[in-house]
Design a protein around this motif. Structure first.
Motif, short mmCIF file in Angstrom:
data_model
loop_
_atom_site.label_atom_id
_atom_site.label_comp_id
_atom_site.label_asym_id
_atom_site.label_seq_id
_atom_site.Cartn_x
_atom_site.Cartn_y
_atom_site.Cartn_z
N LEU A 17 -4.79 -33.16 -13.33
CA LEU A 17 -5.04 -32.64 -11.98
C LEU A 17 -5.53 -33.76 -11.07
N TRP A 18 -6.41 -34.59 -11.57
CA TRP A 18 -6.95 -35.70 -10.77
C TRP A 18 -5.88 -36.77 -10.52
N GLN A 19 -5.12 -37.11 -11.56
CA GLN A 19 -4.08 -38.14 -11.43
C GLN A 19 -3.08 -37.79 -10.33
N TYR A 20 -2.73 -36.53 -10.24
CA TYR A 20 -1.75 -36.09 -9.25
C TYR A 20 -2.38 -35.77 -7.90
N GLY A 21 -3.67 -36.03 -7.77
CA GLY A 21 -4.34 -35.80 -6.50
C GLY A 21 -4.56 -34.33 -6.19
N LEU A 22 -4.59 -33.50 -7.23
CA LEU A 22 -4.74 -32.06 -7.03
C LEU A 22 -6.20 -31.64 -7.03
N VAL A 23 -7.08 -32.51 -7.49
CA VAL A 23 -8.53 -32.29 -7.39
C VAL A 23 -9.16 -33.61 -6.95
N THR A 24 -10.29 -33.51 -6.30
CA THR A 24 -11.02 -34.71 -5.88
C THR A 24 -11.86 -35.22 -7.05
N LEU A 25 -12.40 -36.38 -6.90
CA LEU A 25 -13.28 -36.94 -7.92
C LEU A 25 -14.53 -36.05 -8.09
N THR A 26 -15.02 -35.51 -7.00
CA THR A 26 -16.16 -34.59 -7.06
C THR A 26 -15.80 -33.35 -7.86
#
Length: 64
Positions: A42-51
């Protein structure tokens, strides 16, 4: 990750973080063999923020 834990994680993503179901579906297609990688995908694809990623890891730590 156990199937029940996996279901709880998806519910957390949908309900608490308001991640769209389409984003979760996209990520799930990329982690079929290793569902524990879902937060990272999810993070790799920019679907969630680091937060949000940190919130997911905090939630996983508490619920494990």
């Amino acid at each position: 990750m156990e199937p029940r834990q996996h279901t709880k994680l998806i519910n957390f993503l949908l309900e608490e973080l308001a991640i769209p179901a389409t984003a979760i579906s996209l990520a799930l297609r990329h982690v079929e063999q290793t569902p524990s990688l879902l937060p990272m995908v999810l993070w790799q694809y920019g679907l969630v923020t680091l937060t949000q990623l940190n919130q997911i890891f905090d939630w996983l730590e508490v619920t494990s």
